[in-house]
Design an enzyme around this catalytic site. Sequence first.
Site, PDB file in Angstrom:
ATOM      1  N   TYR A  55       2.637  10.038   0.162  1.00 55.19           N
ATOM      2  CA  TYR A  55       3.662   9.579   1.109  1.00 55.19           C
ATOM      3  C   TYR A  55       5.045  10.054   0.656  1.00 55.19           C
ATOM      4  CZ  TYR A  55      -0.003   6.439   2.890  1.00 55.19           C
ATOM      5  OH  TYR A  55      -1.157   5.916   3.404  1.00 55.19           O
ATOM      6  N   ASP A 104       0.842  -1.204   0.000  1.00 51.92           N
ATOM      7  CA  ASP A 104       0.000   0.000   0.000  1.00 51.92           C
ATOM      8  C   ASP A 104       0.873   1.248   0.000  1.00 51.92           C
ATOM      9  OD1 ASP A 104      -2.855   1.103   0.667  1.00 51.92           O
ATOM     10  OD2 ASP A 104      -1.520   2.145   2.063  1.00 51.92           O
ATOM     11  N   ASN A 124     -11.164   6.432   3.916  1.00 53.19           N
ATOM     12  CA  ASN A 124     -11.648   7.484   4.831  1.00 53.19           C
ATOM     13  C   ASN A 124     -13.018   8.032   4.401  1.00 53.19           C
ATOM     14  OD1 ASN A 124      -9.246   7.532   6.545  1.00 53.19           O
ATOM     15  ND2 ASN A 124      -8.209   8.420   4.786  1.00 53.19           N
TER      16      ASN A 124
HETATM   17  N1  LIG Z   1      -5.683   5.660   4.164  1.00 51.31           N
HETATM   18  C1  LIG Z   1      -5.126   6.410   5.085  1.00 51.31           C
HETATM   19  O1  LIG Z   1      -5.539   7.557   5.331  1.00 51.31           O
HETATM   20  C2  LIG Z   1      -3.963   5.874   5.853  1.00 51.31           C
HETATM   21  C3  LIG Z   1      -3.565   6.507   7.047  1.00 51.31           C
HETATM   22  C4  LIG Z   1      -2.490   5.966   7.743  1.00 51.31           C
HETATM   23  C5  LIG Z   1      -1.837   4.828   7.280  1.00 51.31           C
HETATM   24  N2  LIG Z   1      -2.238   4.240   6.110  1.00 51.31           N
HETATM   25  C6  LIG Z   1      -1.568   3.015   5.595  1.00 51.31           C
HETATM   26  O2  LIG Z   1      -1.495   2.060   6.601  1.00 51.31           O
HETATM   27  C7  LIG Z   1      -0.139   1.659   6.796  1.00 51.31           C
HETATM   28  C8  LIG Z   1       0.059   1.262   8.223  1.00 51.31           C
HETATM   29  O3  LIG Z   1       0.057   2.398   9.073  1.00 51.31           O
HETATM   30  P1  LIG Z   1       1.338   2.797   9.882  1.00 51.31           P
HETATM   31  O4  LIG Z   1       2.505   2.100   9.268  1.00 51.31           O
HETATM   32  O5  LIG Z   1       1.427   4.276   9.932  1.00 51.31           O
HETATM   33  O6  LIG Z   1       0.984   2.287  11.342  1.00 51.31           O
HETATM   34  P2  LIG Z   1       0.941   0.867  12.045  1.00 51.31           P
HETATM   35  O7  LIG Z   1       0.986  -0.249  11.068  1.00 51.31           O
HETATM   36  O8  LIG Z   1      -0.138   0.915  13.031  1.00 51.31           O
HETATM   37  O9  LIG Z   1       2.329   0.883  12.838  1.00 51.31           O
HETATM   38  C9  LIG Z   1       3.505   0.507  12.196  1.00 51.31           C
HETATM   39  C10 LIG Z   1       4.695   1.047  12.944  1.00 51.31           C
HETATM   40  O10 LIG Z   1       4.833   0.391  14.225  1.00 51.31           O
HETATM   41  C11 LIG Z   1       6.222   0.256  14.532  1.00 51.31           C
HETATM   42  N3  LIG Z   1       6.529  -1.179  14.559  1.00 51.31           N
HETATM   43  C12 LIG Z   1       6.119  -2.142  13.683  1.00 51.31           C
HETATM   44  N4  LIG Z   1       6.617  -3.357  14.041  1.00 51.31           N
HETATM   45  C13 LIG Z   1       7.351  -3.158  15.139  1.00 51.31           C
HETATM   46  C14 LIG Z   1       8.101  -4.029  15.942  1.00 51.31           C
HETATM   47  N5  LIG Z   1       8.207  -5.315  15.666  1.00 51.31           N
HETATM   48  N6  LIG Z   1       8.716  -3.504  17.023  1.00 51.31           N
HETATM   49  C15 LIG Z   1       8.623  -2.192  17.311  1.00 51.31           C
HETATM   50  N7  LIG Z   1       7.926  -1.307  16.569  1.00 51.31           N
HETATM   51  C16 LIG Z   1       7.294  -1.784  15.479  1.00 51.31           C
HETATM   52  C17 LIG Z   1       6.979   0.944  13.392  1.00 51.31           C
HETATM   53  O11 LIG Z   1       7.078   2.334  13.663  1.00 51.31           O
HETATM   54  P3  LIG Z   1       8.288   3.016  14.461  1.00 51.31           P
HETATM   55  O12 LIG Z   1       9.509   2.189  14.272  1.00 51.31           O
HETATM   56  O13 LIG Z   1       8.360   4.369  13.875  1.00 51.31           O
HETATM   57  O14 LIG Z   1       7.819   3.032  15.895  1.00 51.31           O
HETATM   58  C18 LIG Z   1       6.010   0.768  12.245  1.00 51.31           C
HETATM   59  O15 LIG Z   1       6.280   1.633  11.166  1.00 51.31           O
HETATM   60  C19 LIG Z   1       0.691   2.825   6.276  1.00 51.31           C
HETATM   61  O16 LIG Z   1       1.983   2.456   5.903  1.00 51.31           O
HETATM   62  C20 LIG Z   1      -0.146   3.264   5.107  1.00 51.31           C
HETATM   63  O17 LIG Z   1       0.149   2.433   3.987  1.00 51.31           O
HETATM   64  C21 LIG Z   1      -3.293   4.740   5.418  1.00 51.31           C
END
Ligand SMILES: NC(=O)c1ccc[n+]([C@@H]2O[C@H](COP(=O)([O-])OP(=O)(O)OC[C@H]3O[C@@H](n4cnc5c(N)ncnc54)[C@H](OP(=O)(O)O)[C@@H]3O)[C@@H](O)[C@H]2O)c1
Length: 307
Positions: free
Chosen positions: A54, A49, A149
Amino acid sequence: MPQLPGTDLAVSDLCFGGNVFGWTADAPTSFAVLDRFLDAVEPQPAFVDTSESYGNGASEQILGDWMAARGVRDRIVVATKASRMDKEHPLAAGEIRTAAEQSLRRLQTDRIDLYYAHYDDETTPLEETLTAFDELVQAGKVRYVAASNYSAARLTEARETAQRLGVTGYVALQTHYNLMERAGYEGELRDAVRDQGIGTLPYFALAKGFLTGKYRAGEQVDSPRAKGASAYVGERGDRVLTALGEIARVHQVPMPAVALRWLADQPTVVAPIASGRSVEQLADLLPMRDLVLTDAERKALDDASAP
Ligand SMILES: NC(=O)c1ccc[n+]([C@@H]2O[C@H](COP(=O)([O-])OP(=O)(O)OC[C@H]3O[C@@H](n4cnc5c(N)ncnc54)[C@H](OP(=O)(O)O)[C@@H]3O)[C@@H](O)[C@H]2O)c1
């Protein structure tokens, strides 16, 4: 293998979130993460995704560079998005056409598998937006279109509009949903998705990292997500992390894998979207693919996270 309902689009159990590319993961690290992800999900296609917004296009560029360098475009399901908040009418026909061409160029491909309206745009008639998306589908530049959204009412309105016009409709919803954020989805929005027979791809599946267990009272975490994730620290967050920790211990898997499995098991969910900034972080997510939770374990998580 998960399939987007009503389509021939098969995807991996986990959708890798590409907002890390060019942000918290530089290009070489992103390549290593993508290599590991593709290798781990095979023979499923790797579902990735991204969005035009981004890193101001950097995420799409890195994904495109990697697909080209490895020659793996046909093994990837590429999802990207149009609708930048900084535009006046983000889903006007001209904006969609331009955004799609730019995304295709950065991704170095001739087609986008799943093309989202990243945010709703109530300043542009749905007729115009859906017709512009349909033209991309008819031209073979996009395989399917989806909403991100959107509210329940607008999702329904979009469906009715597409049917009335006889154009392609949204086949999925990408929305904010995880163990810490349930109320916003598990009501009329989920009902709308179910009524339409489409599927949901929940984002922030790890609650911005909170569900990895690294955010605890009094602890500092070095991440641009720390402010958002720390908001979950508290009594309810403790209950959820305790339940995740117990289940993870029984199955001998990392906590985030349990959080992702719970989400993947929820009605209407096709595949959760989560990211990692390193191969090591990704390794903690992948065991969600083979994890089987018991009814009692799912209920323990339901109860601990009850809104
Ligand atoms: N449609 C939309 O409006 C929208 C909005 C937001 C996101 N998204 C999509 O959803 C995806 C997922 O969201 P997200 O990546 O922001 O949040 P998330 O999946 O809830 O959190 C992922 C983050 O958690 C931390 N993490 C993951 N595995 C870990 C581990 N094993 N140990 C420690 N920390 C760990 C890392 O961040 P750190 O290392 O920085 O802590 C990682 O980047 C995005 O990449 C994007 O593609 C879409």
